[in-house]
Design a protein around this motif. Structure first.
Motif, PDB file in Angstrom:
ATOM      1  N   CYS A 133       0.817  -1.218   0.000  1.00  0.00           N
ATOM      2  CA  CYS A 133       0.000   0.000   0.000  1.00  0.00           C
ATOM      3  C   CYS A 133       0.852   1.269   0.000  1.00  0.00           C
ATOM      4  O   CYS A 133       2.006   1.262   0.416  1.00  0.00           O
ATOM      5  N   ALA A 134       0.238   2.350  -0.461  1.00  0.00           N
ATOM      6  CA  ALA A 134       0.927   3.640  -0.539  1.00  0.00           C
ATOM      7  C   ALA A 134       1.246   4.176   0.849  1.00  0.00           C
ATOM      8  O   ALA A 134       2.274   4.830   1.053  1.00  0.00           O
ATOM      9  N   ASN A 135       0.396   3.902   1.815  1.00  0.00           N
ATOM     10  CA  ASN A 135       0.635   4.355   3.187  1.00  0.00           C
ATOM     11  C   ASN A 135       1.904   3.708   3.750  1.00  0.00           C
ATOM     12  O   ASN A 135       2.716   4.382   4.397  1.00  0.00           O
ATOM     13  N   CYS A 136       2.083   2.420   3.493  1.00  0.00           N
ATOM     14  CA  CYS A 136       3.297   1.728   3.953  1.00  0.00           C
ATOM     15  C   CYS A 136       4.534   2.310   3.273  1.00  0.00           C
ATOM     16  O   CYS A 136       5.578   2.475   3.909  1.00  0.00           O
ATOM     17  N   LYS A 155       5.405   5.504   5.018  1.00  0.00           N
ATOM     18  CA  LYS A 155       6.007   5.239   6.335  1.00  0.00           C
ATOM     19  C   LYS A 155       7.458   4.788   6.183  1.00  0.00           C
ATOM     20  O   LYS A 155       8.332   5.205   6.939  1.00  0.00           O
ATOM     21  N   MET A 156       7.721   3.920   5.196  1.00  0.00           N
ATOM     22  CA  MET A 156       9.093   3.456   4.944  1.00  0.00           C
ATOM     23  C   MET A 156       9.992   4.631   4.582  1.00  0.00           C
ATOM     24  O   MET A 156      11.092   4.765   5.117  1.00  0.00           O
ATOM     25  N   GLU A 157       9.516   5.443   3.659  1.00  0.00           N
ATOM     26  CA  GLU A 157      10.301   6.591   3.196  1.00  0.00           C
ATOM     27  C   GLU A 157      10.665   7.510   4.363  1.00  0.00           C
ATOM     28  O   GLU A 157      11.825   7.914   4.511  1.00  0.00           O
ATOM     29  N   GLU A 158       9.698   7.801   5.206  1.00  0.00           N
ATOM     30  CA  GLU A 158       9.928   8.683   6.361  1.00  0.00           C
ATOM     31  C   GLU A 158      10.957   8.076   7.318  1.00  0.00           C
ATOM     32  O   GLU A 158      11.872   8.762   7.779  1.00  0.00           O
ATOM     33  N   ALA A 159      10.825   6.787   7.602  1.00  0.00           N
ATOM     34  CA  ALA A 159      11.751   6.110   8.522  1.00  0.00           C
ATOM     35  C   ALA A 159      13.156   6.015   7.944  1.00  0.00           C
ATOM     36  O   ALA A 159      14.145   6.198   8.658  1.00  0.00           O
ATOM     37  N   ILE A 160      13.264   5.738   6.642  1.00  0.00           N
ATOM     38  CA  ILE A 160      14.571   5.611   5.998  1.00  0.00           C
ATOM     39  C   ILE A 160      15.317   6.943   6.036  1.00  0.00           C
ATOM     40  O   ILE A 160      16.524   6.980   6.274  1.00  0.00           O
ATOM     41  N   LYS A 167      21.501  -2.294   5.399  1.00  0.00           N
ATOM     42  CA  LYS A 167      21.043  -3.262   6.401  1.00  0.00           C
ATOM     43  C   LYS A 167      19.988  -2.621   7.290  1.00  0.00           C
ATOM     44  O   LYS A 167      18.981  -3.253   7.629  1.00  0.00           O
ATOM     45  N   GLU A 168      20.209  -1.365   7.665  1.00  0.00           N
ATOM     46  CA  GLU A 168      19.228  -0.625   8.465  1.00  0.00           C
ATOM     47  C   GLU A 168      17.943  -0.394   7.675  1.00  0.00           C
ATOM     48  O   GLU A 168      16.842  -0.503   8.213  1.00  0.00           O
ATOM     49  N   VAL A 169      18.095  -0.070   6.398  1.00  0.00           N
ATOM     50  CA  VAL A 169      16.937   0.142   5.521  1.00  0.00           C
ATOM     51  C   VAL A 169      16.089  -1.130   5.474  1.00  0.00           C
ATOM     52  O   VAL A 169      14.870  -1.076   5.590  1.00  0.00           O
ATOM     53  N   ALA A 170      16.737  -2.277   5.332  1.00  0.00           N
ATOM     54  CA  ALA A 170      16.023  -3.559   5.272  1.00  0.00           C
ATOM     55  C   ALA A 170      15.250  -3.813   6.564  1.00  0.00           C
ATOM     56  O   ALA A 170      14.105  -4.280   6.537  1.00  0.00           O
ATOM     57  N   LYS A 171      15.859  -3.471   7.704  1.00  0.00           N
ATOM     58  CA  LYS A 171      15.185  -3.650   8.996  1.00  0.00           C
ATOM     59  C   LYS A 171      13.948  -2.758   9.089  1.00  0.00           C
ATOM     60  O   LYS A 171      12.891  -3.188   9.543  1.00  0.00           O
ATOM     61  N   VAL A 172      14.100  -1.511   8.680  1.00  0.00           N
ATOM     62  CA  VAL A 172      12.996  -0.547   8.715  1.00  0.00           C
ATOM     63  C   VAL A 172      11.846  -1.023   7.826  1.00  0.00           C
ATOM     64  O   VAL A 172      10.685  -1.010   8.232  1.00  0.00           O
ATOM     65  N   CYS A 173      12.181  -1.470   6.636  1.00  0.00           N
ATOM     66  CA  CYS A 173      11.161  -1.939   5.693  1.00  0.00           C
ATOM     67  C   CYS A 173      10.430  -3.157   6.239  1.00  0.00           C
ATOM     68  O   CYS A 173       9.213  -3.264   6.120  1.00  0.00           O
ATOM     69  N   ALA A 174      11.162  -4.069   6.851  1.00  0.00           N
ATOM     70  CA  ALA A 174      10.552  -5.279   7.415  1.00  0.00           C
ATOM     71  C   ALA A 174       9.612  -4.944   8.572  1.00  0.00           C
ATOM     72  O   ALA A 174       8.597  -5.615   8.762  1.00  0.00           O
ATOM     73  N   LYS A 175       9.950  -3.901   9.330  1.00  0.00           N
ATOM     74  CA  LYS A 175       9.097  -3.480  10.433  1.00  0.00           C
ATOM     75  C   LYS A 175       7.764  -2.931   9.925  1.00  0.00           C
ATOM     76  O   LYS A 175       6.713  -3.220  10.474  1.00  0.00           O
ATOM     77  N   VAL A 176       7.826  -2.129   8.874  1.00  0.00           N
ATOM     78  CA  VAL A 176       6.627  -1.491   8.317  1.00  0.00           C
ATOM     79  C   VAL A 176       5.812  -2.487   7.499  1.00  0.00           C
ATOM     80  O   VAL A 176       4.598  -2.555   7.618  1.00  0.00           O
ATOM     81  N   PRO A 210       6.238  -6.423   6.613  1.00  0.00           N
ATOM     82  CA  PRO A 210       7.015  -7.663   6.748  1.00  0.00           C
ATOM     83  C   PRO A 210       7.148  -8.487   5.461  1.00  0.00           C
ATOM     84  O   PRO A 210       8.138  -9.184   5.292  1.00  0.00           O
ATOM     85  N   ASP A 211       6.179  -8.400   4.569  1.00  0.00           N
ATOM     86  CA  ASP A 211       6.225  -9.200   3.334  1.00  0.00           C
ATOM     87  C   ASP A 211       7.066  -8.557   2.230  1.00  0.00           C
ATOM     88  O   ASP A 211       7.389  -9.211   1.244  1.00  0.00           O
ATOM     89  N   CYS A 212       7.396  -7.287   2.374  1.00  0.00           N
ATOM     90  CA  CYS A 212       8.112  -6.564   1.327  1.00  0.00           C
ATOM     91  C   CYS A 212       9.571  -7.006   1.255  1.00  0.00           C
ATOM     92  O   CYS A 212      10.239  -7.148   2.274  1.00  0.00           O
ATOM     93  N   ARG A 213      10.046  -7.202   0.044  1.00  0.00           N
ATOM     94  CA  ARG A 213      11.449  -7.595  -0.186  1.00  0.00           C
ATOM     95  C   ARG A 213      12.140  -6.551  -1.049  1.00  0.00           C
ATOM     96  O   ARG A 213      11.570  -6.077  -2.029  1.00  0.00           O
ATOM     97  N   ILE A 214      13.383  -6.246  -0.692  1.00  0.00           N
ATOM     98  CA  ILE A 214      14.199  -5.323  -1.494  1.00  0.00           C
ATOM     99  C   ILE A 214      15.046  -6.177  -2.417  1.00  0.00           C
ATOM    100  O   ILE A 214      15.840  -7.004  -1.964  1.00  0.00           O
ATOM    101  N   MET A 215      14.885  -5.981  -3.710  1.00  0.00           N
ATOM    102  CA  MET A 215      15.637  -6.759  -4.692  1.00  0.00           C
ATOM    103  C   MET A 215      16.931  -5.997  -5.007  1.00  0.00           C
ATOM    104  O   MET A 215      16.877  -4.910  -5.582  1.00  0.00           O
TER     105      MET A 215
END
Length: 72
Positions: free
Chosen positions: A12-15, A18-23, A55-64, A66-71
């Motif tokens: 979703c766009a909301n997620c 949230k990811m962008e803000e946290a990153i 590595k921090e970005v991946a943690k943040v994304c997983a928190k917001v 959990p199913d999202c994967r960074i390729m």
């Protein structure tokens, strides 16, 4: 260094917002954008710490989202 990544299963766009803000709050990140429509993420961060920052970005994304994967 600016790099682009493809995202998988960003639901979703909301997620994305949230990811962008946290990153952007991660030390060493100059800018970040996460596009739900394009399923892409752009990170502009310090060259010498880029891997550590990702590595921090991946943690943040997983928190917001959990199913999202960074390729990489």
């Amino acid at each position: 260094m600016k790099k682009k990544f493809k995202l998988q299963d960003l639901d979703c766009a909301n997620c994305a917002a949230k990811m962008e803000e946290a990153i952007r709050k991660i030390p060493g990140v100059q800018d970040a954008s996460v596009s739900f429509m394009m399923q892409k993420m752009t990170i502009d961060a310090d060259d010498e710490r880029f891997d550590e920052i990702m590595k921090e970005v991946a943690k943040v994304c997983a928190k917001v989202e959990p199913d999202c994967r960074i390729m990489m």
